[in-house]
Design a protein around this motif. Structure first.
Motif, mmCIF file in Angstrom:
data_model
loop_
_atom_site.group_PDB
_atom_site.id
_atom_site.type_symbol
_atom_site.label_atom_id
_atom_site.label_comp_id
_atom_site.label_asym_id
_atom_site.label_seq_id
_atom_site.Cartn_x
_atom_site.Cartn_y
_atom_site.Cartn_z
ATOM 1 N N UNK A 71 -3.940 -7.380 27.443
ATOM 2 C CA UNK A 71 -5.013 -7.855 28.324
ATOM 3 C C UNK A 71 -4.967 -9.383 28.420
ATOM 4 N N UNK A 72 -4.685 -10.022 27.293
ATOM 5 C CA UNK A 72 -4.604 -11.491 27.314
ATOM 6 C C UNK A 72 -3.484 -11.952 28.238
ATOM 7 N N UNK A 100 -1.740 -10.235 30.586
ATOM 8 C CA UNK A 100 -1.766 -9.812 31.986
ATOM 9 C C UNK A 100 -2.956 -10.360 32.758
ATOM 10 N N UNK A 101 -4.100 -10.450 32.084
ATOM 11 C CA UNK A 101 -5.325 -10.705 32.849
ATOM 12 C C UNK A 101 -6.066 -11.988 32.483
ATOM 13 N N UNK A 102 -5.780 -12.511 31.323
ATOM 14 C CA UNK A 102 -6.599 -13.648 30.899
ATOM 15 C C UNK A 102 -5.770 -14.911 30.632
ATOM 16 N N UNK A 103 -4.595 -14.969 31.239
ATOM 17 C CA UNK A 103 -3.768 -16.153 30.980
ATOM 18 C C UNK A 103 -4.175 -17.346 31.856
ATOM 19 N N UNK A 104 -4.798 -17.054 32.992
ATOM 20 C CA UNK A 104 -5.256 -18.160 33.862
ATOM 21 C C UNK A 104 -6.586 -18.696 33.366
ATOM 22 N N UNK A 157 -10.713 -7.747 37.245
ATOM 23 C CA UNK A 157 -9.951 -7.328 36.058
ATOM 24 C C UNK A 157 -10.071 -8.303 34.893
ATOM 25 N N UNK A 158 -9.974 -9.628 35.152
ATOM 26 C CA UNK A 158 -10.158 -10.553 34.022
ATOM 27 C C UNK A 158 -11.554 -10.452 33.388
ATOM 28 N N UNK A 192 -14.360 -6.027 27.682
ATOM 29 C CA UNK A 192 -13.981 -4.788 26.990
ATOM 30 C C UNK A 192 -12.801 -4.973 26.041
ATOM 31 N N UNK A 193 -12.019 -6.009 26.277
ATOM 32 C CA UNK A 193 -10.821 -6.242 25.456
ATOM 33 C C UNK A 193 -9.633 -5.429 25.936
#
Ligand code: GLU
Length: 442
Positions: free
Chosen positions: A353-354, A356-360, A404-405, A411-412
């Motif tokens: 999740x980090x 794919x979705x939370x790198x920006x 999604x982010x 939810x993690x």
């Protein structure tokens, strides 16, 4: 040769597990087909515990087998233990001795005498209900031990004495026993018993061929139960391992299967154990399961895992969360993994999740969203969604770049229920806390 079923109108079948291990997929399918045949023909289902091996047979396995059979719903009409029938086996071995069909032998290093059956060379024919005509050459069969020098009967001998004296009409068992069948037929004839019908069920392989592995079907039925499969779903899946109700149907109620089943229709070819398919079937059943039943399975698990405290939780809340996941669950245990973020204070964000979705860096957007949520007077799924969509529009973003982010931060996970439901059931406070945590990179 006369077959027992021609003279006895009542069908009697048996399942004969050895309690040297737990009940697995193969054994439970054999039990199912026997039980089902008895139900379909208004016959009797006999359970026989083959516990002649004193060293390897264990009471804990007997208990596991009985509990699993009960859980699967295969109730038996009669139960026998071979360990209580040694006198009977001796008696029949003596009969063969008296008639000159067997002899005794004393091995130099053994105490007692073994009783051995003389095999006369002949062709043995079997008309298997599933596999058709099979011929065996008795030349390949050596004289057979009936009673070992320690006084215990061999499997083939005890099996024949029991099947005959228990009036078993149809022997439905795994194909791995086919090489025992000619030896058993010789014994039936020598003892003057009628030969029953035989039906040998095809092997069950792993999906990639080969034997079943732990990941595939070598799991005990009691473990499937613990993982959270429903017994009805597991039974439905077992049914499909070499039988089909026709018309490409896969989900079938057991009562309907009883009406349609005949052992003659079982496939000859090996069946493949496919965990994905079992999961799919379990999901089909879980989806339709009454919420009450689902609650009664899930709530104890939540207590056991310290997600909620016994006698001190909001039942309505828990039920709403169960409803939210019900359609997606493959097993009851999935709920623990998938819904944990609703119950645990600190959630862990999965690496995936980090990446794919939370790198920006989305702190600006997250902050704005927290503000908007704070301002909402009414807090329901619809209002949350409207406010989110308005914000995304104002920012000139595509919905998915934020949906999604945000969900991942709450939810993690990379997947889960709809964002607005997640926000609604987490509540404003927890949403704020988790988004801030992510903004501050705590
Ligand atoms: N005890 C044997 C087994 O578990 C039974 C075989 C049979 O059904 O005859 O494989």
């Amino acid at each position: 040769m006369t077959y027992a079923s021609e003279v006895t109108s009542m069908i009697r079948v048996r399942f004969a597990p050895s309690p040297t291990g737990n009940l697995h997929i193969g054994g439970s399918r054999t039990a199912l087909f026997n039980w089902l045949y008895a139900q379909a023909k208004n016959g009797k289902f006999i359970l026989r515990i083959e516990d002649t091996d004193k060293l390897r047979s264990k009471q804990e396995f007997v208990n596991e087998i009985l509990d699993s059979l009960k859980w699967l719903g295969f109730n038996w009409d009669e139960i026998y233990y071979q360990s209580q029938r040694f006198a009977l086996y001796k008696q029949f071995a003596q009969k063969l001795l008296d008639e000159g069909k067997a002899y005794t032998e004393k091995l130099p290093d053994k105490e007692g005498e073994a009783i051995i059956f003389k095999v006369t060379p002949q062709k043995i024919k079997l008309n298997d209900l599933i596999r058709g005509n099979i011929e065996f050459e008795a030349e390949t069969i050596k004289n057979q031990v009936l009673i070992k020098s320690d006084g215990t009967p061999t499997y083939n001998f005890a099996c024949v004495v029991d099947d005959a004296t228990m009036n078993i009409t149809h022997i439905i068992r795994g194909e791995d026993h086919i090489s025992n069948t000619p030896k058993q037929i010789l014994l039936y004839e020598a003892l003057g018993f009628k030969v029953p019908e035989f039906a040998h069920l095809p092997l069950i392989m792993g999906t990639e061929g080969g034997r079943l592995s732990k990941r595939t079907g070598a799991t005990a039925i009691s473990d499937f139960r613990k993982i959270g499969y429903l017994s009805e779903a597991l039974v439905n899946y077992l049914l499909l391992l070499s039988w089909s109700p026709g018309e490409n149907r896969e989900v079938i109620d057991i009562n309907e299967a009883i009406k349609l089943f005949d052992v003659k229709d079982v496939n000859k070819t090996a069946a493949a154990f496919d965990l994905d398919k079992l999961n799919w079937i379990n999901n089909q059943y879980l989806k339709k399961e009454p919420l009450e039943k689902l609650n009664s399975l899930i709530i104890p698990l939540l207590i056991e895992n310290n997600y909620i405290q016994k006698d001190n939780f909001d039942k309505n809340y828990v039920i709403s969360i169960i409803k939210l996941f019900q359609a997606r669950l493959s097993t009851i245990n999935d709920f623990l993994d998938w819904a944990n973020f609703f119950f645990l204070k600190d959630i862990e964000i999965e690496e995936k999740a980090k990446e794919k979705l939370l790198s920006r860096d989305l702190s600006k957007e997250f902050k704005l969203f927290i503000e908007r949520l704070g301002m909402l007077e009414k807090f329901d799924i619809e209002t949350i969604e409207t406010s989110f969509r308005e914000m995304v529009k104002e920012l000139g973003l595509e919905t998915k770049t934020l949906i999604h982010p945000i969900r991942a931060a709450l939810t993690g996970k990379t997947i889960g229920p709809g964002l607005f439901e997640v926000i609604y059931y987490l509540g404003k406070e927890r949403v704020k806390e988790r988004l801030e945590k992510w903004i501050n990179k705590e």
